[in-house]
Enzyme design. Structure first.
Site, PDB file in Angstrom:
ATOM      1  N   HIS A  19      42.318  49.182  35.783  1.00 42.53           N
ATOM      2  CA  HIS A  19      43.334  50.244  35.677  1.00 42.53           C
ATOM      3  C   HIS A  19      44.025  50.195  34.308  1.00 42.53           C
ATOM      4  CE1 HIS A  19      43.699  49.701  40.302  1.00 42.53           C
ATOM      5  NE2 HIS A  19      43.132  50.878  40.105  1.00 42.53           N
ATOM      6  N   ARG A  92      33.806  54.021  38.031  1.00 40.75           N
ATOM      7  CA  ARG A  92      33.171  52.738  37.725  1.00 40.75           C
ATOM      8  C   ARG A  92      31.663  52.805  37.878  1.00 40.75           C
ATOM      9  NH1 ARG A  92      36.896  49.966  42.032  1.00 40.75           N
ATOM     10  NH2 ARG A  92      36.212  51.930  42.903  1.00 40.75           N
ATOM     11  N   SER A 130      40.849  46.887  43.543  1.00 41.85           N
ATOM     12  CA  SER A 130      42.038  46.250  44.126  1.00 41.85           C
ATOM     13  C   SER A 130      41.680  45.590  45.456  1.00 41.85           C
ATOM     14  CB  SER A 130      43.143  47.283  44.347  1.00 41.85           C
ATOM     15  OG  SER A 130      43.520  47.864  43.133  1.00 41.85           O
TER      16      SER A 130
END
Ligand code: PNS
Length: 168
Positions: A19, A92, A130
């Site tokens: 991020h 990604r 995350s």
């Protein structure tokens, strides 16, 4: 009118180096990046909204062109209220594409004047999420290099503290 600001929304539970990389890349293109932290108690986040906002503010304390705000409701409404028409999302891998494509087109149907910009993070972070960071931290693994050191510290405290990390 060319846009000078963009909004970068997400759960950020917690913010990762992927991020951070996207925010810095966003700053190469836009004068101002507004990081919008989703306030969604239904998702039962590990970190409270206040904690997530604070962590990101601390990481970008020296960059006044990064603003961090919590939001709920529709992203496009929040983007408009912030005076921006650009949404940044990180991509990604191909596996991200379907979800991101659906979201971008839903946002476009809700607000045709708002554009989604996709940015690729550094390949070093292309495996990072995350969810995985929470899982590794919850199982006692090291997350050094995956998240800013201040976030790694906070994760360690959650593992040790009274509110133990819940493995997703
Ligand atoms: O980091 P995440 O969890 O992938 O971020 C998802 C987020 C916050 C971008 C998305 O859930 C969102 O925009 N939520 C706000 C509600 C909304 O606008 N929904 C309609 C668009 S699909």
């Amino acid at each position: 009118m060319p846009e000078t600001s963009a909004i970068y929304p997400g759960s950020f539970d917690p913010i990762t180096n992927g991020h951070v990389d996207i925010i810095n890349r966003g700053l190469n293109v836009f004068e101002r990046v507004i990081v919008a932290v989703l306030e969604n108690p239904k998702k039962r986040p590990l970190f409270t909204t206040k904690e997530r906002v604070r962590m990101i503010q601390d990481i970008f304390a020296s960059k006044k062109e990064v603003e961090v705000r919590a939001f709920d409701g529709l992203l496009v409404d929040f983007a408009r209220a912030q005076g921006t028409r650009v949404v940044i999302r990180g991509l990604r891998a191909i596996s991200d594409f379907e979800y991101e494509f659906q979201m971008a087109l839903m946002n476009r149907s809700l607000a045709p004047d708002i554009e989604t910009f996709f940015m690729m993070p550094s390949v070093n972070y292309s495996f990072l999420s995350s969810n995985l960071v929470r899982e590794v931290a919850g199982l006692g693994g090291s997350v050094e290099g995956l998240v800013p050191s201040s976030v790694a510290r906070k994760l360690r405290n959650k593992v040790r503290g009274p509110h133990k990390v819940q493995i997703p």
